[in-house]
Design an enzyme around this catalytic site. Structure first.
Site, PDB file in Angstrom:
ATOM      1  N   LYS A 197       0.820  -1.212   0.000  1.00 26.68           N
ATOM      2  CA  LYS A 197       0.000   0.000   0.000  1.00 26.68           C
ATOM      3  C   LYS A 197       0.864   1.276   0.000  1.00 26.68           C
ATOM      4  CE  LYS A 197      -4.086  -1.976   2.333  1.00 26.68           C
ATOM      5  NZ  LYS A 197      -4.946  -1.851   3.540  1.00 26.68           N
ATOM      6  N   TYR A 218     -12.335  -1.902  -3.763  1.00 29.56           N
ATOM      7  CA  TYR A 218     -12.792  -2.101  -2.375  1.00 29.56           C
ATOM      8  C   TYR A 218     -14.319  -2.072  -2.257  1.00 29.56           C
ATOM      9  CZ  TYR A 218      -8.426  -2.097   0.419  1.00 29.56           C
ATOM     10  OH  TYR A 218      -7.251  -2.429   1.040  1.00 29.56           O
ATOM     11  N   ASN A 275      -1.884   0.348   6.938  1.00 27.63           N
ATOM     12  CA  ASN A 275      -1.358  -0.913   7.469  1.00 27.63           C
ATOM     13  C   ASN A 275      -0.505  -1.682   6.468  1.00 27.63           C
ATOM     14  OD1 ASN A 275      -3.387  -1.776   5.829  1.00 27.63           O
ATOM     15  ND2 ASN A 275      -4.657  -2.648   7.444  1.00 27.63           N
ATOM     16  N   HIS A 305      -2.188  -5.310   1.638  1.00 27.24           N
ATOM     17  CA  HIS A 305      -3.503  -5.955   1.440  1.00 27.24           C
ATOM     18  C   HIS A 305      -3.252  -7.399   1.057  1.00 27.24           C
ATOM     19  CE1 HIS A 305      -7.512  -6.866  -0.149  1.00 27.24           C
ATOM     20  NE2 HIS A 305      -6.864  -7.478  -1.127  1.00 27.24           N
ATOM     21  N   GLU A 341      -9.599 -10.539  -7.469  1.00 26.66           N
ATOM     22  CA  GLU A 341      -8.626  -9.457  -7.252  1.00 26.66           C
ATOM     23  C   GLU A 341      -7.432  -9.576  -8.202  1.00 26.66           C
ATOM     24  OE1 GLU A 341      -9.773  -8.648  -2.562  1.00 26.66           O
ATOM     25  OE2 GLU A 341      -7.757  -9.340  -3.045  1.00 26.66           O
TER      26      GLU A 341
HETATM   27  N1  UDP Z   1      -9.759  -0.209   7.458  1.00 28.41           N
HETATM   28  C1  UDP Z   1      -9.840   1.022   8.080  1.00 28.41           C
HETATM   29  N2  UDP Z   1     -10.545   1.120   9.249  1.00 28.41           N
HETATM   30  C2  UDP Z   1     -11.133   0.051   9.841  1.00 28.41           C
HETATM   31  C3  UDP Z   1     -11.055  -1.200   9.198  1.00 28.41           C
HETATM   32  C4  UDP Z   1     -10.357  -1.294   8.007  1.00 28.41           C
HETATM   33  O1  UDP Z   1      -9.307   2.000   7.582  1.00 28.41           O
HETATM   34  O2  UDP Z   1     -11.748   0.208  10.920  1.00 28.41           O
HETATM   35  C5  UDP Z   1      -9.027  -0.320   6.184  1.00 28.41           C
HETATM   36  C6  UDP Z   1      -7.672  -1.005   6.349  1.00 28.41           C
HETATM   37  O3  UDP Z   1      -6.746  -0.376   5.463  1.00 28.41           O
HETATM   38  C7  UDP Z   1      -7.960  -2.419   5.901  1.00 28.41           C
HETATM   39  C8  UDP Z   1      -8.980  -2.188   4.782  1.00 28.41           C
HETATM   40  O4  UDP Z   1      -9.777  -1.108   5.273  1.00 28.41           O
HETATM   41  O5  UDP Z   1      -6.777  -3.067   5.478  1.00 28.41           O
HETATM   42  C9  UDP Z   1      -9.879  -3.353   4.460  1.00 28.41           C
HETATM   43  O6  UDP Z   1     -10.503  -3.802   5.651  1.00 28.41           O
HETATM   44  P1  UDP Z   1     -10.602  -5.343   5.981  1.00 28.41           P
HETATM   45  O7  UDP Z   1     -11.530  -5.484   7.134  1.00 28.41           O
HETATM   46  O8  UDP Z   1     -10.911  -6.102   4.745  1.00 28.41           O
HETATM   47  O9  UDP Z   1      -9.117  -5.682   6.524  1.00 28.41           O
HETATM   48  P2  UDP Z   1      -7.948  -6.540   5.866  1.00 28.41           P
HETATM   49  O10 UDP Z   1      -8.591  -7.642   5.067  1.00 28.41           O
HETATM   50  O11 UDP Z   1      -7.139  -5.610   5.024  1.00 28.41           O
HETATM   51  O12 UDP Z   1      -7.171  -7.055   7.045  1.00 28.41           O
HETATM   52 MG    MG Z   2     -10.044  -7.595   3.619  1.00 32.81          MG
END
Ligand code: UDP
Ligand code: MG
Length: 136
Positions: free
Chosen positions: A12, A52, A115, A118, A129
């Site tokens: 990212k 997304y 974070n 992805h 994806e």
């Molecule tokens: N995210 C965020 N706030 C939250 C939860 C998620 O900004 O409270 C963002 C974060 O960058 C995350 C992405 O949204 O990686 C997608 O969320 P998901 O729950 O799918 O998490 P991941 O699969 O990336 O662990």
């Molecule tokens: Mg996810």
């Protein structure tokens, strides 16, 4: 029984900006995930919103799309044994504060939104994806 599969990984903007591409790629390859294809791109906000889309009803959706389109990213096809789940283990929890030691998000993540990586969450989503970035 062997279960070689492919998954989509993204480095990212926060990690690309901090020159962490090679370090993160090395974590995958050291753990026997092959990088089959990779490309550095800068998505538009509309493209990020498409990627997304599953999160469109979430309160963080707009910020998430703004963020993913805020700078270059590196999209990769990773291949290996149980690649989808294994990549999720290497990544660690969504919130870096909750991620296990030595995971990518623990090592490099800044916050729950920035974070660093992805990873697809299922074999079915991995196919979607991968096609999003590498359709030919
Ligand atoms: N995210 C965020 N706030 C939250 C939860 C998620 O900004 O409270 C963002 C974060 O960058 C995350 C992405 O949204 O990686 C997608 O969320 P998901 O729950 O799918 O998490 P991941 O699969 O990336 O662990
Ligand atoms: Mg996810």
């Amino acid at each position: 029984m062997s279960n070689v599969e492919q998954t989509l990984s993204i480095i990212k903007p926060d990690a690309v900006e901090r020159n962490l591409i090679d370090e993160i790629k090395a974590i995958f390859t050291k753990n026997n995930l092959k990088i089959k294809q990779d490309k550095k791109i800068h998505l538009t906000k509309d493209e990020a919103a498409e990627f997304y889309k599953v999160h469109q009803s979430k309160p963080f959706y707009d910020d998430l799309c703004t963020y993913l389109s805020s700078g270059p990213i590196v999209a990769m096809i990773l291949e290996g044994e149980n690649a989808v789940l294994f990549n999720r283990e290497l990544m660690g929890a969504t919130d870096p504060k909750k991620a296990e030691d030595k995971t990518i998000r623990k090592l490099y993540g800044i916050s729950i939104d920035k974070n660093s990586v992805h990873g697809s969450d299922s074999a079915e989503n991995a196919i979607k994806e991968i096609n999003f970035f590498f359709k030919n």
